[in-house]
Design an enzyme around this catalytic site. Sequence first.
Site, PDB file in Angstrom:
ATOM      1  N   ASP A 188      -2.130 114.174 -79.328  1.00  0.00           N
ATOM      2  CA  ASP A 188      -2.260 114.419 -77.890  1.00  0.00           C
ATOM      3  C   ASP A 188      -1.239 115.459 -77.424  1.00  0.00           C
ATOM      4  O   ASP A 188      -1.548 116.318 -76.592  1.00  0.00           O
ATOM      5  CB  ASP A 188      -2.068 113.112 -77.110  1.00  0.00           C
ATOM      6  CG  ASP A 188      -3.074 112.057 -77.514  1.00  0.00           C
ATOM      7  OD1 ASP A 188      -4.237 112.415 -77.770  1.00  0.00           O
ATOM      8  OD2 ASP A 188      -2.698 110.869 -77.583  1.00  0.00           O
ATOM      9  N   HIS A 215      -3.516 106.264 -76.448  1.00  0.00           N
ATOM     10  CA  HIS A 215      -4.134 107.265 -77.318  1.00  0.00           C
ATOM     11  C   HIS A 215      -5.658 107.181 -77.248  1.00  0.00           C
ATOM     12  O   HIS A 215      -6.345 107.185 -78.268  1.00  0.00           O
ATOM     13  CB  HIS A 215      -3.645 107.055 -78.756  1.00  0.00           C
ATOM     14  CG  HIS A 215      -4.116 108.111 -79.722  1.00  0.00           C
ATOM     15  ND1 HIS A 215      -3.907 109.460 -79.532  1.00  0.00           N
ATOM     16  CD2 HIS A 215      -4.796 107.993 -80.892  1.00  0.00           C
ATOM     17  CE1 HIS A 215      -4.432 110.132 -80.544  1.00  0.00           C
ATOM     18  NE2 HIS A 215      -4.991 109.273 -81.382  1.00  0.00           N
TER      19      HIS A 215
END
Length: 351
Positions: A188, A215
């Site tokens: 990310d 996530h």
Amino acid sequence: MDPNQRIARISAHINPPNQMVDGSGLNRVACRAKGGSPGFKVAILGAAGGIGQPLAMLMKMNPLVSVLHLYDVANAPGVTADISHMDTSAVVRGFLGQPQLEEALTGMDLVIIPAGVPRKPGMTRDDLFNINAGIVRTLSEAIAKCCPKAVVNIISNPVNSTVPIAAEVFKKAGTFDPKKLMGVTMLDVVRANTFVAEVMSLDPREVDVPVVGGHAGVTILPLLSQVKPPCSFTQKEIEYLTDRIQNGGTEVVEAKAGAGSATLSMAYAAVEFADACLRGLRGDANIVECAYVASHVTELPFFASKVRLGRCGIDEVYGLGPLNEYERMGLEKAKKELSGSIEKGVTFAKK
């Protein structure tokens, strides 16, 4: 050293421990590359998969790795043979199937877990839960038994749930150390750095975007107000960047059209994070990365934020810092979604 001994040493790179080399009658012996510098012992569980193979190759290139154990339930010998031919100092050993799992883990300093099934078009990370949750539980049980002091990096999705599963397994075994267990959310951050650099015409290597929360989807919260170097975004840019960072995985799944998920960029990000962990274990100062960890930053028991890595794993978990109104709204959405994912993992582990 006579020829048979030399052959036995070479075979030790690729043959499972305590196995005979086919047709040679030679027992495996301990093998160490000549001139190999002291380093850390790293195991990859799921090393023959889409993430595992490039991850294994990149870890073989890391000078901090002295021994690299590659475990999987299928195809581990082939991947091991292939990667063992690379002329870097890490010694590679392969382990195939459940009977060799414990030997793969014994004495490891860092365990990286990309094992599990990948996302396919139309699947959410929760669709992966029933398969991957069981895999992570089994692997965690072996870690608790064989290398309870190892740092554990979990990649297997859904990370928001699999990290709590591992924590519960370790708690049951009496080995849980919140400093050692980390969900890898580095992809990310990597995506955020790349996408911000594209919008702002910067070098992505010089961009640092904190990404907090979790996530998956809305739990991924890029803190664009804290970007380094400081950047000024329009509201339209903030919304575009946030949406693209949150849905970067889906972007890749759809682009691959059924041929897989984000494997190469995930391997790259996992190696970046693993290298940070190893540098921390070595004693390097000021190693700060984002990870999904046991946390008191919010009321949730697990949360991704910046952490400082050190000789014992996590030395410090940092708070969120000042948030703007858009980020505060995003945080509330993230926490609501994340709470259910954590509970799902805990409930599964306690069955």
